[in-house]
Design a protein around this motif. Structure first.
Motif, PDB file in Angstrom:
ATOM      1  N   SER A 168       0.814  -1.216   0.000  1.00 47.18           N
ATOM      2  CA  SER A 168       0.000   0.000   0.000  1.00 47.18           C
ATOM      3  C   SER A 168       0.851   1.272   0.000  1.00 47.18           C
ATOM      4  N   ILE A 169       2.164   1.115  -0.100  1.00 48.45           N
ATOM      5  CA  ILE A 169       3.052   2.282  -0.071  1.00 48.45           C
ATOM      6  C   ILE A 169       2.990   2.985  -1.417  1.00 48.45           C
ATOM      7  N   ASP A 170       2.338   4.143  -1.423  1.00 45.38           N
ATOM      8  CA  ASP A 170       2.152   4.891  -2.662  1.00 45.38           C
ATOM      9  C   ASP A 170       2.497   6.358  -2.439  1.00 45.38           C
ATOM     10  N   LEU A 171       2.154   7.215  -3.381  1.00 42.00           N
ATOM     11  CA  LEU A 171       2.481   8.639  -3.274  1.00 42.00           C
ATOM     12  C   LEU A 171       1.713   9.328  -2.145  1.00 42.00           C
ATOM     13  N   ILE A 172       0.534   8.811  -1.824  1.00 40.96           N
ATOM     14  CA  ILE A 172      -0.229   9.383  -0.709  1.00 40.96           C
ATOM     15  C   ILE A 172       0.501   9.095   0.604  1.00 40.96           C
ATOM     16  N   PHE A 173       0.956   7.838   0.762  1.00 42.33           N
ATOM     17  CA  PHE A 173       1.730   7.469   1.955  1.00 42.33           C
ATOM     18  C   PHE A 173       2.988   8.329   2.041  1.00 42.33           C
ATOM     19  N   HIS A 174       3.664   8.493   0.911  1.00 41.12           N
ATOM     20  CA  HIS A 174       4.892   9.281   0.828  1.00 41.12           C
ATOM     21  C   HIS A 174       4.644  10.724   1.281  1.00 41.12           C
ATOM     22  N   LYS A 175       3.575  11.325   0.790  1.00 39.34           N
ATOM     23  CA  LYS A 175       3.246  12.703   1.133  1.00 39.34           C
ATOM     24  C   LYS A 175       2.885  12.840   2.614  1.00 39.34           C
ATOM     25  N   GLU A 176       2.080  11.913   3.127  1.00 40.79           N
ATOM     26  CA  GLU A 176       1.650  11.977   4.527  1.00 40.79           C
ATOM     27  C   GLU A 176       2.822  11.736   5.475  1.00 40.79           C
ATOM     28  N   LEU A 177       3.717  10.837   5.094  1.00 37.87           N
ATOM     29  CA  LEU A 177       4.892  10.559   5.921  1.00 37.87           C
ATOM     30  C   LEU A 177       5.779  11.798   6.019  1.00 37.87           C
ATOM     31  N   ILE A 178       6.042  12.449   4.889  1.00 37.06           N
ATOM     32  CA  ILE A 178       6.874  13.650   4.884  1.00 37.06           C
ATOM     33  C   ILE A 178       6.220  14.756   5.712  1.00 37.06           C
ATOM     34  N   ASN A 179       4.913  14.927   5.563  1.00 34.17           N
ATOM     35  CA  ASN A 179       4.206  15.941   6.353  1.00 34.17           C
ATOM     36  C   ASN A 179       4.314  15.649   7.845  1.00 34.17           C
ATOM     37  N   TYR A 180       4.187  14.372   8.206  1.00 34.51           N
ATOM     38  CA  TYR A 180       4.302  13.975   9.621  1.00 34.51           C
ATOM     39  C   TYR A 180       5.705  14.277  10.150  1.00 34.51           C
ATOM     40  N   LEU A 181       6.728  13.914   9.388  1.00 35.23           N
ATOM     41  CA  LEU A 181       8.112  14.122   9.836  1.00 35.23           C
ATOM     42  C   LEU A 181       8.429  15.612   9.964  1.00 35.23           C
ATOM     43  N   ARG A 182       7.794  16.432   9.129  1.00 35.32           N
ATOM     44  CA  ARG A 182       8.023  17.881   9.196  1.00 35.32           C
ATOM     45  C   ARG A 182       7.238  18.532  10.341  1.00 35.32           C
ATOM     46  N   SER A 183       5.942  18.244  10.405  1.00 35.74           N
ATOM     47  CA  SER A 183       5.061  18.993  11.309  1.00 35.74           C
ATOM     48  C   SER A 183       4.899  18.386  12.691  1.00 35.74           C
ATOM     49  N   VAL A 184       5.168  17.089  12.831  1.00 40.77           N
ATOM     50  CA  VAL A 184       5.032  16.436  14.134  1.00 40.77           C
ATOM     51  C   VAL A 184       6.397  16.158  14.753  1.00 40.77           C
ATOM     52  N   GLU A 185       7.299  15.584  13.956  1.00 43.08           N
ATOM     53  CA  GLU A 185       8.642  15.281  14.453  1.00 43.08           C
ATOM     54  C   GLU A 185       9.575  16.488  14.346  1.00 43.08           C
ATOM     55  N   PHE A 186       9.204  17.472  13.509  1.00 44.08           N
ATOM     56  CA  PHE A 186       9.999  18.687  13.288  1.00 44.08           C
ATOM     57  C   PHE A 186      11.422  18.368  12.809  1.00 44.08           C
ATOM     58  N   LEU A 187      11.545  17.380  11.938  1.00 46.23           N
ATOM     59  CA  LEU A 187      12.853  16.994  11.423  1.00 46.23           C
ATOM     60  C   LEU A 187      13.260  17.899  10.265  1.00 46.23           C
ATOM     61  N   GLY A 188      14.576  18.044  10.078  1.00 48.26           N
ATOM     62  CA  GLY A 188      15.099  18.828   8.970  1.00 48.26           C
ATOM     63  C   GLY A 188      14.952  18.087   7.653  1.00 48.26           C
ATOM     64  N   GLU A 189      15.048  18.832   6.548  1.00 43.93           N
ATOM     65  CA  GLU A 189      14.845  18.248   5.224  1.00 43.93           C
ATOM     66  C   GLU A 189      15.830  17.134   4.909  1.00 43.93           C
ATOM     67  N   ASN A 190      17.093  17.302   5.283  1.00 42.65           N
ATOM     68  CA  ASN A 190      18.093  16.282   4.978  1.00 42.65           C
ATOM     69  C   ASN A 190      17.870  15.021   5.802  1.00 42.65           C
ATOM     70  N   THR A 191      17.412  15.176   7.045  1.00 42.49           N
ATOM     71  CA  THR A 191      17.102  14.015   7.880  1.00 42.49           C
ATOM     72  C   THR A 191      15.908  13.263   7.300  1.00 42.49           C
ATOM     73  N   ILE A 192      14.884  14.021   6.873  1.00 41.49           N
ATOM     74  CA  ILE A 192      13.715  13.397   6.246  1.00 41.49           C
ATOM     75  C   ILE A 192      14.138  12.678   4.965  1.00 41.49           C
TER      76      ILE A 192
END
Length: 446
Positions: A168-192
């Motif tokens: 089920s890993i698709d572009l929607i999963f990819h987008k939601e994961l990146i949003n989570y890592l940015r807005s919840v985990e507050f990770l930097g772009e290179n770490t993501i």
């Protein structure tokens, strides 16, 4: 909406006492102990987790991770069983917990279906895998990096209350994961970007093992975020200024300055720098084994380093922790006068719009690198040593020689470390031409 909450029985005479889980939704309200004991004083009911203040062995964090995984497991199993018409009851909850505790984390069946079961299995096996291009066993750090990425995927699942299936890993999963890592985990772009790279590695291995996977992970839209860093370094003129500055003899600033000078003229990682001993200095050279790569390194002793050793009668500066050195060289840079504003990234505590500290899923304050304009001394860290060494020597001696000392495995890695600007490159070229044509002046007639 169904909810999962953990608690302890405060009125219980037993201490340590059981952690209970309560699963409540439309038509059901179940509660049962989960088979994990906790001391009452170590339990945080507001956060529904064990306090990790004195977690020296990491055991409490492991239990908190189990709670996150159990919560995700309950929601996932509920979504499946409720759809199938299975009655949700205390008996159902007890059976689920029993299966959860007795199911191996690397269960082959799960690893063929669920992403994090596979990524955990992949990470564990990576400790004994061989790099195809080099023929060497993967470094421990690489396996740890895979596991860290797998843990972030599990945190993402817990946040969504849903376990991700491999196919089920698709572009929607990819987008939601990146949003989570940015807005919840507050990770930097290179770490993501590193986490997405590892996710792709997991999916490649899935595909190689013959399991079904969505090929979209190979598409350019399934990108790994990146951000060109604007790290600072000291040029030779600045290093000379630091060298000549008079600090109180044998003060903490004098001691830190001497370590800084040795660092910028050896190119060693701080862990290797601070592990140097007198016996490493022999006949004008430093013989040291690189801690990270385990490769022997020989470095010619720079004249400034010789002066420091002479000043200290052959001894190295006093031993100091990495953290203290990191803090003290900022003071050194401020005292020397590096107060100009420059663009860079500084580690700062993340706060909300009300000025309240943001906490991660383990209840710890979140610190992340924030880009902006800062006084140069604020951005000085121990990494400036290797960066200054590599940047100042780049173009003066061959790149391979510098890489042998810095321990960079590829030229691509090395060049990303160099911080010379386009204008500085142009100035060096101009200096080279001036020197060359001055020497050939007799031939330069038309």
């Amino acid at each position: 909406m169904a909810t999962v909450n953990f608690k302890i029985e405060k009125d219980s005479m037993a201490d340590p006492t059981q952690i209970y889980v309560r699963f409540k939704g439309k038509g059901f309200d179940c509660q049962t102990p989960i088979g994990i004991l906790v001391s009452k004083k170590e339990w945080s009911q507001p956060k529904q987790k064990i306090k990790t203040t004195f977690d020296s062995d990491g055991f409490r964090n492991k239990i908190n991770t189990q709670l996150i995984e159990l919560k995700a497991e309950i929601i996932d199993q509920y979504n499946h069983d409720n759809h199938e018409g299975i009655k949700i009851s205390t008996k159902w909850l007890k059976e689920l917990i029993n299966v959860f505790h007795n199911k191996p984390s690397s269960n082959d069946g799960d690893a063929k279906i669920f992403l994090t079961a596979f990524s955990d299995k992949f990470s564990k096996e990576a400790e004994n895998k061989t790099n195809i291009s080099t023929g060497k066993v993967l470094k421990k750090r690489t396996a740890q990096d895979y596991q860290n990425s797998s843990n972030k995927l599990k945190s993402f699942e817990a946040y969504n209350n849903k376990k991700a299936k491999i196919d089920s890993i698709d572009l929607i999963f990819h987008k939601e994961l990146i949003n989570y890592l940015r807005s919840v985990e507050f990770l930097g772009e290179n770490t993501i970007g590193g986490i997405i790279d590892n996710l792709k590695a997991f999916l490649r291995d899935v595909e190689l093992s013959g399991l079904k996977v969505n090929p979209i992970y190979k598409d350019k839209k399934f990108y790994s975020p990146s951000l060109k860093t604007q790290d600072i370094y000291f040029d030779e003129e600045e290093i000379l200024k630091i060298m000549k500055h008079r600090f109180e003899l044998d003060s903490y600033l004098d001691n830190a300055r001497d370590w800084l000078i040795i660092g910028v003229w050896t190119g060693l990682r701080v862990s290797d720098l601070l592990s140097l001993t007198k016996k490493d200095f022999k006949n004008g050279f430093i013989d040291n084994r690189n801690f990270k790569t385990n490769i022997p390194v020989t470095i010619a002793i720079h004249p400034y380093v010789k002066l420091i050793l002479e000043k200290r009668k052959g001894d190295l500066p006093r031993h100091i922790s990495e953290q203290n050195l990191n803090n003290y060289i900022k003071d050194v840079a401020r005292e020397v006068g590096f107060n100009e504003k420059v663009i860079g990234s500084k580690m700062m505590e993340i706060k909300d719009e009300h000025g309240k500290s943001r906490l991660d899923i383990h209840g710890k304050k979140i610190h992340r690198k924030i880009s902006g304009s800062y006084h140069k001394y604020e951005l000085v860290t121990t990494h400036i040593c290797r960066r200054s060494f590599a940047t100042n020597l780049y173009g003066e001696i061959d790149t391979l020689t510098i890489m042998k000392i810095t321990g960079h495995q590829t030229e691509k890695q090395f060049l990303s470390y160099i911080k010379t600007t386009a204008k500085q490159h142009a100035q060096r070229l101009g200096e080279h031409w001036a020197k060359y044509y001055n020497e050939k002046s007799s031939l330069m007639t038309l």
